[in-house]
Design an enzyme around this catalytic site. Structure first.
Site, mmCIF file in Angstrom:
data_model
loop_
_atom_site.group_PDB
_atom_site.id
_atom_site.type_symbol
_atom_site.label_atom_id
_atom_site.label_comp_id
_atom_site.label_asym_id
_atom_site.label_seq_id
_atom_site.Cartn_x
_atom_site.Cartn_y
_atom_site.Cartn_z
ATOM 1 C CE1 TYR A 178 -3.512 2.589 0.503
ATOM 2 C CE2 TYR A 178 -2.323 3.591 2.422
ATOM 3 C CZ TYR A 178 -3.274 3.570 1.429
ATOM 4 O OH TYR A 178 -4.175 4.577 1.399
ATOM 5 C CE LYS A 182 -3.614 5.106 -2.197
ATOM 6 N NZ LYS A 182 -4.732 5.688 -3.154
#
Length: 255
Positions: A178, A182
């Protein structure tokens, strides 16, 4: 029935049937925009659009799976045929890969033991999906007098903060899926901004803060509406607004 002659701005929000995406769509509808609710599940998308219409917004559901090329293509064709242009794109759809758990419980993201398939799956949605949707919608965005693209990032994407052993992210488990996805999205945002600067298309990454949604096991302390506020701020910039930035509620976020 075509709405190509409307003076309303047209906004597409991916992953907008719930959470921050839905809250952003609701606010854009309140501001008078025609809002397109992008959702993988057609039924849930239509339910969300119907709720916005009941509240007075001009809202339409668009079936859109950002990881499915045919779905992305069909969504762009729908916008083209129905509206003829796009003024705002909010790339909100995203996943953590760990399911609906708090960040401190996401131990399956630890780099040395992570499942590589998880990393691929997260990047497929959070990075490659943004490229797919953005590129499909760019011909429509180029028809807008002031087009804005907002990529929904995260404070966790800050490499500067992550590298600080005493910083605010130091208590979180290391992440190979994750958080890097990002960070990659942030880098991608700058590249799009650089390419599209001359076309007057504003492209920014925005961190909504720690919002109470399923993506963090509903452990956030901000409401979806509070998190969506900063997305809407950068989705409604005028032509003199910033581009190629990383922003949060308090202003510029550290890269």
């Amino acid at each position: 029935m075509s709405e190509q002659n409307t003076h309303r701005e047209i906004a597409l929000v991916t992953g907008a049937n719930k959470g921050i995406g839905r809250a952003a769509a609701e606010r854009l509808g309140e501001l008078g925009m025609t809002v397109l609710i992008g959702a993988r599940d057609a039924r849930r998308g239509e339910e969300a659009a119907a709720a916005l219409r009941a509240a007075g917004a001009n809202a339409h559901a668009v079936t859109l799976d950002v990881t499915d090329a045919s779905s992305v293509r069909a969504a762009a064709e729908f916008v083209e045929e129905r509206f003829g242009r796009l003024d705002v794109l909010i790339n909100n759809a995203g996943i953590t890969g760990s399911g609906n758990v708090s960040p401190v419980e996401a131990l399956d993201q630890i780099p040395s033991t992570v499942d590589l398939d998880m990393v691929r799956t997260v990047f497929e949605t959070n990075v490659f999906g943004v490229v797919a949707v953005t590129n499909a919608m760019l011909p429509l965005l180029r028809r807008s007098p002031v087009a804005r693209i907002v990529n929904v990032s995260s404070g966790a994407a800050s490499t500067a903060l992550a590298a600080d052993p005493a910083g605010p992210l130091s208590t979180l488990p290391a992440s190979a899926a994750y958080t890097p996805s990002k960070a990659a999205l942030n880098a991608l945002t700058v590249q799009y901004a650089n390419e599209l600067r001359g076309d007057g298309i504003l492209v920014n990454a925005v961190a909504p803060g720690y919002v109470d949604t399923e993506i963090n096991g509903n452990t956030g302390f901000l409401t979806p509406a509070q998190g969506a506020a900063v997305l809407v701020r950068y989705a409604t910039l005028d032509s003199g607004g910033p581009t190629g930035g990383f922003f949060g509620e308090a202003g510029t976020e550290p890269w």
